[in-house]
Write an enzyme that holds these catalytic residues in place. Structure first.
Site, mmCIF file in Angstrom:
data_model
loop_
_atom_site.group_PDB
_atom_site.id
_atom_site.type_symbol
_atom_site.label_atom_id
_atom_site.label_comp_id
_atom_site.label_asym_id
_atom_site.label_seq_id
_atom_site.Cartn_x
_atom_site.Cartn_y
_atom_site.Cartn_z
ATOM 1 N N ASP A 199 0.827 -1.193 0.000
ATOM 2 C CA ASP A 199 0.000 0.000 0.000
ATOM 3 C C ASP A 199 0.868 1.252 0.000
ATOM 4 O O ASP A 199 1.866 1.331 0.722
ATOM 5 C CB ASP A 199 -0.896 -0.026 1.248
ATOM 6 C CG ASP A 199 -1.902 1.099 1.292
ATOM 7 O OD1 ASP A 199 -2.745 1.160 0.386
ATOM 8 O OD2 ASP A 199 -1.841 1.912 2.238
ATOM 9 N N GLU A 267 0.654 8.707 -6.762
ATOM 10 C CA GLU A 267 1.351 9.940 -7.118
ATOM 11 C C GLU A 267 0.660 10.556 -8.315
ATOM 12 O O GLU A 267 -0.089 9.895 -9.018
ATOM 13 C CB GLU A 267 2.825 9.620 -7.405
ATOM 14 C CG GLU A 267 3.705 10.778 -7.804
ATOM 15 C CD GLU A 267 3.690 11.941 -6.819
ATOM 16 O OE1 GLU A 267 2.742 12.749 -6.918
ATOM 17 O OE2 GLU A 267 4.589 12.039 -5.979
#
Length: 537
Positions: A199, A267
């Protein structure tokens, strides 16, 4: 096989919502065990279990209070061992979620750390002094809203939490933290798991200087729904030190045969570069995924650019592609404007299962399952509760798996933790299994086709320059070449395929006459061709 993960298909199981065995409305390990045959029948290579560890469940298990135990909600360690044994008997690898960037605030280490500045765990989490005016040390924001800093009166300091205030971040700059986390992973490797889904792998390290993030260069004229999206997270995550820890993780896994890791790279503007960096060579992650294909964008150019970009910057890296998971709107709903639901579901399956790389399927995806429309009072997800109604959160993709058309879809004999509503009930396993052309049977056919075609597992990709909405590429492996052609639009298209020999099964709305291929709305086809074949409009 040492590199079983290369080209593999992993089926993500969200344990709370897969199958309830005891009538409490929450899925569990015994329920998963009872339904594993479905995953094996479908043709997946592995399963990924979302977190099953003890947790206060403020973020549905992604707030871990004990990294080496099973939450009683899901069962016991004996149940887990039985699940692993059955999966292995069926030929399925077992990967489990590892939430290493943070713990629950209920974890005993954090309880100790927050008690004083000089206890043995004082430096295991990220602590910082306030500014002279009492405000947090910088402008970092939490994904779930508000500052990423929470005040602790006993230490008279702030602690960092990139997610909920009850999910404090570990301090990876402390080598003892890294050592301990690796031992937690070793525990599960010794237990027989085949690997890990990691994760938020790019959240491990923060900027040691605690510099403030700059604004995002993508900001528009209006504020984002979530202010978090208005920052370029140059300092709060995605730091260069991350690779050093990935090297340590890989060395650990290399001590065990046939194990693998897939990392989630959460991201924005640097996503593909990080994904490439984290998988390059043979000493980092085996594979990684970003949210690039989990977005609303549905164009041939987008899918082509993501694959080409990755392999251009990481020729020795390895991606894992997905269209849906437990964090995003289900793709049949997300892309609803591009075709009829079932046609779109089958097209998406054909595309995803022909992309170069490994693949992850999310439970219910094989049914063409759609996003559940929930009322505010039905929500449990902190994201939806905070940003409603513009962002309805993630509960809509986490509603129970639907096995049949009976009460609660066969998921539970009790009241499910999230509701099973009629649109989702209509898409169930029993109604589609054995029905030619159903979304479920198409997935199974495509998975079987992929497994039998080395070109789709190992072959390199060569894209053809085709106008929207047509996506076409060649997958080649040794003496086998396969042209993969997809119509992402609502109208019919016609393309020429030089040297086309035949339509390889399966296909949708496809007709080959000589070297002319006609694809109807959301049509797709695979064609056996020479290695130097061309596709043209």
């Amino acid at each position: 096989m040492a590199d079983w993960w290369r080209g593999s298909v992993t089926y993500q199981i969200y344990p709370r919502s897969f199958q309830d065995s005891d009538g409490d409305g929450i899925g569990d390990l015994k329920g998963i065990l009872a339904r594993l045959d479905h995953v094996a029948w479908l043709g997946a290579d592995a399963i990924w279990l979302s977190p099953i560890f003890p947790s206060p469940m403020r973020d549905m298990g992604y707030d871990v209070a004990d990294f080496t135990a099973i939450d009683p909600l899901f069962g016991t360690m004996t149940d887990f061992d039985a699940l692993v044994a059955r999966a292995h008997y069926l030929g399925l690898k077992v990967m489990i979620d590892q939430v290493l960037s943070h713990s629950s605030s209920d974890h005993p280490f954090f309880r100790e750390s927050r008690g004083s500045r000089d206890n043995p765990k004082a430096d295991w989490y990220v602590w910082a002094d306030p500014k002279p005016d009492g405000s947090p040390p910088n402008n970092w924001l939490s994904i779930f809203g508000g500052p990423a800093w929470e005040w602790e009166t006993r230490r008279r300091q702030y602690y960092l939490h990139n997610f909920l205030a009850t999910q404090p971040d570990f301090n990876f700059h402390n080598p003892a933290v890294q050592d301990w986390l690796l031992e937690q992973m070793r525990f599960w490797l010794d237990r027989g798991v085949d690997g890990f889904r990691l994760d938020t792998v790019n959240f491990y390290f923060h900027d040691a200087q605690l510099r403030s993030n700059p604004p995002s260069p993508l900001n528009g004229p209006l504020p984002a729904i979530n202010p978090y999206d208005m920052q370029d997270h140059a300092f709060s995550k995605s730091q260069g030190e991350t690779v050093g820890f990935l090297l340590r993780m890989r060395r650990l896994l290399d001590d065990y045969p046939d194990r693998a890791m897939v990392g989630e790279v959460a991201e924005g503007i640097r996503a593909m570069a990080l994904m490439a960096d984290y998988t390059s060579g043979k000493d980092r992650l085996h594979m990684a995924y970003t949210f690039e294909m989990l977005s609303p964008v549905f164009t041939a150019g987008h899918f082509r650019s993501r694959i080409e970009t990755f392999f251009a910057i990481a020729p020795h890296g390895w991606p894992c592609w997905a269209f849906s998971n437990h964090d995003v709107v289900r793709h049949v709903t997300r892309w609803a404007g591009h075709g009829a639901p079932d046609d779109l579901a089958r097209l998406a399956a054909a595309m995803l299962l022909s992309f170069e790389g490994s693949v992850c399927l999310y439970q219910g995806e094989e049914l063409g399952q759609t996003q559940t429309d929930l009322l505010y009072r039905e929500l449990t997800d902190p994201q939806g509760l905070r940003f409603w109604p513009e962002d309805r959160g993630r509960d809509g993709c986490r509603t129970p798996m639907v096995w049949d058309g009976g009460p609660q879809g066969g998921f539970t004999s009790g009241r499910p933790w999230l509701p099973v509503k009629p649109p989702q009930l209509a898409r169930n396993v029993a109604a589609q299994k054995g029905v030619p052309g159903s979304v479920l049977e198409t997935y199974r056919a495509l998975l079987g086709f992929r497994r039998a075609e080395p070109a789709l597992i190992r072959g390199r990709s060569r894209f053809f320059d085709l106008p929207e909405p047509v996506l076409g590429f060649l997958r080649t492996w040794q003496d086998r070449a396969l042209a993969c052609v997809f119509n992402l639009g609502p109208g019919s298209v016609e393309v020429g395929v030089s040297g086309a020999q035949d339509l390889a099964s399966p296909s949708q709305a496809a007709r080959l006459e000589g070297e002319r291929l006609t694809l109807g709305p959301n049509g797709f086809a695979y064609l056996a061709v020479p290695a130097d074949a061309a596709i043209r409009t």
